[in-house]
Enzyme design. Sequence first.
Site, PDB file in Angstrom:
ATOM      1  N   ASN A   1      -2.620  -3.154   0.217  1.00  0.00           N
ATOM      2  CA  ASN A   1      -3.484  -2.214  -0.718  1.00  0.00           C
ATOM      3  C   ASN A   1      -4.850  -2.114  -0.261  1.00  0.00           C
ATOM      4  O   ASN A   1      -5.386  -2.635  -0.306  1.00  0.00           O
ATOM      5  CB  ASN A   1      -3.192  -3.036  -2.143  1.00  0.00           C
ATOM      6  CG  ASN A   1      -4.028  -2.368  -3.229  1.00  0.00           C
ATOM      7  OD1 ASN A   1      -4.254  -1.008  -2.821  1.00  0.00           O
ATOM      8  ND2 ASN A   1      -4.275  -2.925  -4.310  1.00  0.00           N
TER       9      ASN A   1
ATOM     10  N   LYS B   1      -6.881  -0.281  -1.701  1.00  0.00           N
ATOM     11  CA  LYS B   1      -7.699   0.052  -2.874  1.00  0.00           C
ATOM     12  C   LYS B   1      -8.605   1.580  -2.674  1.00  0.00           C
ATOM     13  O   LYS B   1      -7.700   2.346  -2.066  1.00  0.00           O
ATOM     14  CB  LYS B   1      -8.718  -0.938  -3.347  1.00  0.00           C
ATOM     15  CG  LYS B   1      -7.592  -2.303  -3.354  1.00  0.00           C
ATOM     16  CD  LYS B   1      -8.599  -3.400  -4.042  1.00  0.00           C
ATOM     17  CE  LYS B   1      -7.705  -4.544  -3.924  1.00  0.00           C
ATOM     18  NZ  LYS B   1      -8.040  -5.587  -4.809  1.00  0.00           N
TER      19      LYS B   1
ATOM     20  N   HIS C   1      -1.113  -2.434 -11.685  1.00  0.00           N
ATOM     21  CA  HIS C   1      -2.068  -3.439 -10.619  1.00  0.00           C
ATOM     22  C   HIS C   1      -3.042  -3.984 -11.578  1.00  0.00           C
ATOM     23  O   HIS C   1      -3.559  -3.009 -12.725  1.00  0.00           O
ATOM     24  CB  HIS C   1      -2.622  -2.486  -9.602  1.00  0.00           C
ATOM     25  CG  HIS C   1      -3.315  -3.640  -8.487  1.00  0.00           C
ATOM     26  ND1 HIS C   1      -4.749  -3.604  -9.079  1.00  0.00           N
ATOM     27  CD2 HIS C   1      -3.172  -4.143  -7.575  1.00  0.00           C
ATOM     28  CE1 HIS C   1      -5.331  -4.614  -7.931  1.00  0.00           C
ATOM     29  NE2 HIS C   1      -4.193  -4.853  -7.204  1.00  0.00           N
TER      30      HIS C   1
ATOM     31  N   GLU D   1      -6.341  -4.083 -11.573  1.00  0.00           N
ATOM     32  CA  GLU D   1      -7.357  -3.017 -11.787  1.00  0.00           C
ATOM     33  C   GLU D   1      -6.837  -2.034 -12.597  1.00  0.00           C
ATOM     34  O   GLU D   1      -7.890  -1.510 -13.442  1.00  0.00           O
ATOM     35  CB  GLU D   1      -7.765  -2.731 -10.201  1.00  0.00           C
ATOM     36  CG  GLU D   1      -8.369  -3.844  -9.757  1.00  0.00           C
ATOM     37  CD  GLU D   1      -8.503  -3.744  -8.195  1.00  0.00           C
ATOM     38  OE1 GLU D   1      -8.056  -3.012  -7.475  1.00  0.00           O
ATOM     39  OE2 GLU D   1      -8.638  -5.208  -7.697  1.00  0.00           O
TER      40      GLU D   1
ATOM     41  N   GLU E   1       0.869 -11.210  -9.493  1.00  0.00           N
ATOM     42  CA  GLU E   1      -0.758 -11.331  -8.909  1.00  0.00           C
ATOM     43  C   GLU E   1      -1.405 -11.767 -10.023  1.00  0.00           C
ATOM     44  O   GLU E   1      -2.041 -11.158 -11.001  1.00  0.00           O
ATOM     45  CB  GLU E   1      -1.194 -10.011  -8.587  1.00  0.00           C
ATOM     46  CG  GLU E   1      -0.262  -9.059  -7.469  1.00  0.00           C
ATOM     47  CD  GLU E   1      -1.223  -8.187  -6.723  1.00  0.00           C
ATOM     48  OE1 GLU E   1      -1.472  -8.455  -5.465  1.00  0.00           O
ATOM     49  OE2 GLU E   1      -1.721  -7.330  -7.294  1.00  0.00           O
TER      50      GLU E   1
ATOM     51  N   GLY F   1      -8.995 -10.654  -5.364  1.00  0.00           N
ATOM     52  CA  GLY F   1     -10.334 -10.492  -4.649  1.00  0.00           C
ATOM     53  C   GLY F   1     -11.239 -11.374  -4.943  1.00  0.00           C
ATOM     54  O   GLY F   1     -12.832 -11.399  -4.567  1.00  0.00           O
TER      55      GLY F   1
ATOM     56  N   SER G   1      -5.711 -12.851  -2.976  1.00  0.00           N
ATOM     57  CA  SER G   1      -6.609 -13.552  -1.948  1.00  0.00           C
ATOM     58  C   SER G   1      -5.549 -14.234  -0.854  1.00  0.00           C
ATOM     59  O   SER G   1      -5.830 -15.175  -0.300  1.00  0.00           O
ATOM     60  CB  SER G   1      -7.590 -14.664  -2.621  1.00  0.00           C
ATOM     61  OG  SER G   1      -8.431 -13.769  -3.264  1.00  0.00           O
TER      62      SER G   1
END
Length: 250
Positions: free
Chosen positions: A10, A12, A97, A99, A169, A175, A212
């Site tokens: 990904n 991003k 996701h 985010e 996730e 992150g 991560s």
Amino acid sequence: MSRRLIYAANWKMHHGPVAARAFAERFSATVEPREGRELWFFPPAVSISATADALAARPDATVGAQNVYWEQKGAFTGESSVPLVAEAGARGALVGHSERRHVFGETDADTARKVAALLDGGLVPMLCVGETLAEREGGDTERVVLRQLRAALEGRSADELGRTLIAYEPVWAIGTGRNATPADAAAVHRSIRAELARLGTAGRASVLYGGSVNARNILALLAEDELDGVLVGGASLDPDGWAELVGLGG
Ligand code: PEP
């Protein structure tokens, strides 16, 4: 024989068309396709076409969008529909996701519409689910993850469920440099699999772990049979680093 593993990148909001093409060409020059390994690349929408072009000769690589809107076309400024991303070369998309959920306020109902639009359009949804740190510390991980799963997938046919990929996730691991222990990730994967079976999935669903993941921790994670692969953000951004990562495990 070892199980099939999926490695998903990904990117991003990184790598425009020029950088994406250069990445794909460099990656392809260094990594040969390998039996039992499937690669997914999720570039920004503007780079789907360049990435798909550059990877077109690879039977092991698939390109997806990071997001789609559920309507087919119309006055939805800034959005990309399933037919539009498919025309650009995407064969699937991330949905839900963390985010999207936590920065852009995407709801469970939104994820359900996006999954439906992708399945109806013949594309693969990679549905992301995961709990926040407060939810984990409150003992709510399973309740939250299974709620997200049901909201997006309830009522879909066995065939549709079979075409859907799941990525667990934990929000607190994305992150941040912190990741779930392999045993903790595997426990959630088991619950996800049981819920998918209740929803009507026939056979083994593909459940990836994300948060991560890097070259130092991937082997311990993939040592858990419950993990069918990884969804990787930061450690997928450099072509040589990504080449190293996809060479580990399997
Ligand atoms: C992600 O973006 O899905 C992700 C897991 O990011 P990172 O690997 O950087 O935690």
